[in-house]
Design a protein around this motif. Structure first.
Motif, PDB file in Angstrom:
ATOM      1  N   ALA A   1      70.663 -14.605  43.862  1.00 34.78           N
ATOM      2  CA  ALA A   1      72.043 -14.521  43.373  1.00 34.78           C
ATOM      3  C   ALA A   1      72.959 -15.429  44.185  1.00 34.78           C
ATOM      4  O   ALA A   1      73.791 -16.161  43.627  1.00 34.78           O
ATOM      5  CB  ALA A   1      72.537 -13.074  43.421  1.00 34.78           C
ATOM      6  N   TYR A   2      72.807 -15.394  45.494  1.00 32.08           N
ATOM      7  CA  TYR A   2      73.633 -16.244  46.360  1.00 32.08           C
ATOM      8  C   TYR A   2      73.373 -17.718  46.060  1.00 32.08           C
ATOM      9  O   TYR A   2      74.309 -18.508  45.885  1.00 32.08           O
ATOM     10  CB  TYR A   2      73.352 -15.960  47.836  1.00 32.08           C
ATOM     11  N   GLU A   3      72.112 -18.093  46.001  1.00 30.73           N
ATOM     12  CA  GLU A   3      71.764 -19.500  45.775  1.00 30.73           C
ATOM     13  C   GLU A   3      72.248 -19.970  44.411  1.00 30.73           C
ATOM     14  O   GLU A   3      72.790 -21.072  44.287  1.00 30.73           O
ATOM     15  CB  GLU A   3      70.257 -19.696  45.921  1.00 30.73           C
ATOM     16  N   ASN A   4      72.092 -19.155  43.387  1.00 30.48           N
ATOM     17  CA  ASN A   4      72.567 -19.523  42.049  1.00 30.48           C
ATOM     18  C   ASN A   4      74.080 -19.728  42.026  1.00 30.48           C
ATOM     19  O   ASN A   4      74.583 -20.615  41.350  1.00 30.48           O
ATOM     20  CB  ASN A   4      72.186 -18.455  41.023  1.00 30.48           C
ATOM     21  N   THR A   5      74.785 -18.915  42.757  1.00 31.00           N
ATOM     22  CA  THR A   5      76.247 -18.981  42.777  1.00 31.00           C
ATOM     23  C   THR A   5      76.765 -20.150  43.603  1.00 31.00           C
ATOM     24  O   THR A   5      77.753 -20.775  43.241  1.00 31.00           O
ATOM     25  CB  THR A   5      76.835 -17.670  43.344  1.00 31.00           C
TER      26      THR A   5
ATOM     27  N   GLU B   1      64.219  -6.716  47.234  1.00 31.40           N
ATOM     28  CA  GLU B   1      65.666  -6.521  47.065  1.00 31.40           C
ATOM     29  C   GLU B   1      66.434  -7.644  47.764  1.00 31.40           C
ATOM     30  O   GLU B   1      67.386  -8.201  47.212  1.00 31.40           O
ATOM     31  CB  GLU B   1      66.092  -5.167  47.620  1.00 31.40           C
ATOM     32  N   THR B   2      66.006  -7.973  48.962  1.00 33.74           N
ATOM     33  CA  THR B   2      66.650  -9.061  49.699  1.00 33.74           C
ATOM     34  C   THR B   2      66.464 -10.380  48.969  1.00 33.74           C
ATOM     35  O   THR B   2      67.401 -11.175  48.853  1.00 33.74           O
ATOM     36  CB  THR B   2      66.079  -9.148  51.130  1.00 33.74           C
ATOM     37  N   LEU B   3      65.268 -10.622  48.453  1.00 35.19           N
ATOM     38  CA  LEU B   3      65.027 -11.856  47.705  1.00 35.19           C
ATOM     39  C   LEU B   3      65.958 -11.957  46.502  1.00 35.19           C
ATOM     40  O   LEU B   3      66.480 -13.034  46.211  1.00 35.19           O
ATOM     41  CB  LEU B   3      63.565 -11.939  47.272  1.00 35.19           C
ATOM     42  N   ARG B   4      66.182 -10.848  45.808  1.00 37.18           N
ATOM     43  CA  ARG B   4      67.115 -10.857  44.664  1.00 37.18           C
ATOM     44  C   ARG B   4      68.519 -11.242  45.106  1.00 37.18           C
ATOM     45  O   ARG B   4      69.216 -11.987  44.423  1.00 37.18           O
ATOM     46  CB  ARG B   4      67.130  -9.489  43.987  1.00 37.18           C
ATOM     47  N   GLU B   5      68.939 -10.716  46.237  1.00 39.81           N
ATOM     48  CA  GLU B   5      70.265 -11.053  46.767  1.00 39.81           C
ATOM     49  C   GLU B   5      70.354 -12.545  47.074  1.00 39.81           C
ATOM     50  O   GLU B   5      71.378 -13.182  46.834  1.00 39.81           O
ATOM     51  CB  GLU B   5      70.554 -10.248  48.030  1.00 39.81           C
ATOM     52  N   TYR B   6      69.279 -13.099  47.583  1.00 41.55           N
ATOM     53  CA  TYR B   6      69.261 -14.512  47.942  1.00 41.55           C
ATOM     54  C   TYR B   6      69.271 -15.396  46.701  1.00 41.55           C
ATOM     55  O   TYR B   6      69.917 -16.440  46.690  1.00 41.55           O
ATOM     56  CB  TYR B   6      68.064 -14.814  48.836  1.00 41.55           C
TER      57      TYR B   6
END
Length: 70
Positions: free
Chosen positions: A45-49, A38-43
């Protein structure tokens, strides 16, 4: 840091705090300490943005594969 960034399950660091360093060794070390998908998914998303750095996204993907293999 953005006002709405929330700490993740793996630590008290937000994606912004963990992915902010420009030193690749620090970034890689930070990513390999993430221990839940779950944390990796958040990261991701952050990196893509924000920065969309291919090596960082690759390291996150590798960490996700490592977690899945456990």
């Amino acid at each position: 840091m953005t006002e709405h960034a929330e700490p993740t399950k793996s630590s008290e660091l937000t994606p912004e705090q963990r992915l902010l360093p420009t030193n690749t060794h620090v970034l890689r070390s930070s990513i390999v300490t993430i221990d839940d998908t779950e944390t990796l998914r958040e990261y991701v998303a952050y990196e893509n943005t924000h920065q969309n750095r291919e090596p960082v996204l690759r390291w996150i993907s590798q960490q996700a594969a490592e977690l899945r293999s456990k």
